[in-house]
Design a protein around this motif. Structure first.
Motif, PDB file in Angstrom:
ATOM      1  N   HIS A 140       0.852  -1.215   0.008  1.00  0.00           N
ATOM      2  CA  HIS A 140       0.342   0.075  -0.074  1.00  0.00           C
ATOM      3  C   HIS A 140       0.621   1.186   0.128  1.00  0.00           C
ATOM      4  O   HIS A 140       0.352   2.465  -0.018  1.00  0.00           O
ATOM      5  CB  HIS A 140      -1.053   0.032   1.379  1.00  0.00           C
ATOM      6  N   ASP A 176      -3.600  -2.889   8.046  1.00  0.00           N
ATOM      7  CA  ASP A 176      -2.175  -3.077   8.493  1.00  0.00           C
ATOM      8  C   ASP A 176      -1.994  -1.824   9.529  1.00  0.00           C
ATOM      9  O   ASP A 176      -2.569  -0.929   9.570  1.00  0.00           O
ATOM     10  CB  ASP A 176      -1.654  -2.732   7.122  1.00  0.00           C
ATOM     11  N   VAL A 177      -0.802  -2.064  10.433  1.00  0.00           N
ATOM     12  CA  VAL A 177      -0.614  -1.235  11.441  1.00  0.00           C
ATOM     13  C   VAL A 177      -0.092  -0.005  10.836  1.00  0.00           C
ATOM     14  O   VAL A 177      -0.033   1.082  11.590  1.00  0.00           O
ATOM     15  CB  VAL A 177       0.457  -1.833  12.329  1.00  0.00           C
ATOM     16  N   HIS A 178       0.452   0.169   9.524  1.00  0.00           N
ATOM     17  CA  HIS A 178       0.968   1.352   8.932  1.00  0.00           C
ATOM     18  C   HIS A 178      -0.239   2.070   8.189  1.00  0.00           C
ATOM     19  O   HIS A 178      -1.254   1.416   7.539  1.00  0.00           O
ATOM     20  CB  HIS A 178       2.003   1.022   8.055  1.00  0.00           C
ATOM     21  N   ASP A 270       0.814  -7.047  10.423  1.00  0.00           N
ATOM     22  CA  ASP A 270       1.709  -6.569  11.314  1.00  0.00           C
ATOM     23  C   ASP A 270       0.910  -5.798  12.616  1.00  0.00           C
ATOM     24  O   ASP A 270       1.614  -5.201  13.649  1.00  0.00           O
ATOM     25  CB  ASP A 270       2.732  -5.619  10.542  1.00  0.00           C
ATOM     26  N   GLY A 307       1.676  -6.114   5.343  1.00  0.00           N
ATOM     27  CA  GLY A 307       2.561  -6.259   6.224  1.00  0.00           C
ATOM     28  C   GLY A 307       2.587  -7.347   6.821  1.00  0.00           C
ATOM     29  O   GLY A 307       1.402  -8.187   6.810  1.00  0.00           O
ATOM     30  N   TYR A 309       5.223  -9.279  10.080  1.00  0.00           N
ATOM     31  CA  TYR A 309       6.977  -9.512  10.145  1.00  0.00           C
ATOM     32  C   TYR A 309       7.271 -10.538  11.124  1.00  0.00           C
ATOM     33  O   TYR A 309       8.624 -10.806  11.520  1.00  0.00           O
ATOM     34  CB  TYR A 309       7.503  -8.059  10.520  1.00  0.00           C
TER      35      TYR A 309
END
Ligand code: V1S
Ligand code: CA
Ligand code: ZN
Length: 389
Positions: A140, A176-178, A270, A307, A309
């Motif tokens: 993204h 996503d955490v971002h 993530d 994400g 990880y």
């Protein structure tokens, strides 16, 4: 246990290519395409592939990639060699630094994950699939002519452009955490795509440093994109209860006001507890509840990865979410099958480890108060009053 059958009355397609998984960003880089192998092994160990139409995805063509990216950027991406530290193009295209390294087969990697999202979107647009899945996509952050945050080609933007050929409005949701900045930016000035990202936000201290609550679209009221960017900035440690509450409330409001004709859900893993880069305490069940809620809306649904990880948790989440897509989550034995390849990588032989097991003595306090959660919901409710179809 684990009697997997095709879902009744609808079709799920799974788009993947084992060649994607073989690429390597470098030893210290957190993005491991190999996590896709782990996820695929678990999905197949449960036998879920038998309940889907499965496709080995192809590479996207140059013309397809140019639907969003510039020719110059794609040409450079195709020919890029490991950059010297003072290479000017690193500055132009953000390629070759530590976040977006140039590695063997880079262009093939990008064309393959993009090809899978484009094919998935086309099947939804044609009515061949009701839910289409590409766990290798969801990248993204990529911009029109710039790599960013491990993302080189924005497969989500390319997929949404395909959906817009058929559907009047697309709701994009990003767990996503971002912050999903690349997708937000691409559709900033249109009222045909409403973007919603839930993410950790801490000013410039957390990548990519955008996505505050008041970033709602262009300031100019006459711009069709005004109010069509929804951002949910959170602090560390949010738990399943708060996350699911926020997700259902806000997605519910977006659905009522925007009336989408299709949904794209970026399932970045993530946001799970114990992620190497993430900061939330969302568990596999909470993450999956977001997928289940989107599915319950009964619209064409594209699920992409993103994400993630800590590969064992990525594999758990995307396996659970595949089971939700094919409606067999209730029939699944949470004990990871004995014949699962790499079984020892999972540490605990369950799809749903406890928070204590995941965080192994490293608890992450929840910094999100009820007051703040309520403030976010009120602010977005006000914003969406301006969106009406
Ligand atoms: N957070 C974080 C993080 N970690 C790294 C990193 C660490 C080791 C490496 F060998 C290489 C990179 N980079 C970052 C972030 C980018 C996060 C991208 C998330 C992508 C996604 O999950 O949303 C979608 C797939 N980059 C930064 O924070 C930038 C820096 C500012 C700090 C880190 N250094 C390595 C680069 C510059
Ligand atoms: Ca997000
Ligand atoms: Zn992320």
């Amino acid at each position: 246990k684990n009697k997997i059958v095709r879902p009744k009355g609808y079709t799920v397609s799974w788009h993947s290519n084992p060649a994607i998984e073989k690429h390597h960003f470098g030893n210290s880089h957190p993005m491991k395409p190999w996590r896709l192998t782990l996820a695929k092994s678990l999905i197949m160990s449960y036998g879920m592939h038998a309940a889907m139409d499965t496709f080995i995805s192809r590479t996207a063509t140059k013309e397809e990639l140019e639907d969003f990216h510039t020719e110059d950027y794609l040409d450079y991406l195709k020919t890029a060699k490991v950059a010297l530290p003072d290479d000017e193009t690193v500055k132009d295209y953000n390629l070759g630094g530590s976040d977006c390294p140039i590695f063997d087969g880079l262009f093939n990697y990008c064309s393959m994950y993009a090809g899978a999202s484009i094919d998935a979107a086309r099947r939804l647009a044609n009515g061949d699939s009701d839910i289409a899945i590409n766990w290798s996509g969801g990248l993204h952050h990529a911009k029109k002519a710039e790599a960013s945050g491990f993302c080189y080609v924005n497969d989500i933007v390319l997929a949404i452009l395909q959906l817009l050929r058929r559907f009047p409005r697309v709701l994009y949701i990003d767990i996503d955490v971002h912050h999903g900045d690349g997708v937000e930016e691409a559709f900033w000035s249109t009222d045909r795509v409403l973007t919603l990202s839930i993410h950790k936000y801490d000013g410039m201290n957390f990548f990519p440093g955008t996505g505050d609550l008041d970033r709602t679209g262009p300031d100019d009221e006459a711009n069709p994109g005004a109010h069509h960017a929804v951002n949910v900035p959170l602090y560390d440690g949010i738990d399943d209860t708060q996350y699911i509450y926020l997700f259902k409330t806000i997605v519910g409001m977006c659905k009522d006001h925007f009336r989408p004709s299709a949904i794209v859900l970026q399932c970045g893993a993530d946001s799970l507890a114990g992620d190497r880069l993430g900061r939330f305490n969302v568990q596999v069940k909470g993450h999956g509840a977001c997928v289940a809620y989107c599915k319950s809306l009964g619209l064409p649904l594209l699920l992409v990865g993103g994400g993630g990880y800590t590969p064992r948790n990525v594999a758990r989440a995307w396996t659970h979410e595949t089971s939700i897509a094919i409606d067999c989550d209730k029939d699944l034995d949470p004990v990871i099958p004995d014949h699962t390849p790499y079984k020892s990588f999972f540490h605990y032989d369950t799809l749903f480890p406890t928070l204590e097991e995941i965080l192994v003595g490293d608890p992450r306090p929840n910094k999100n108060s009820k007051k703040r959660v309520d403030e976010i919901v009120s602010s977005i409710r006000e914003q969406l009053r301006m969106v009406n179809f």
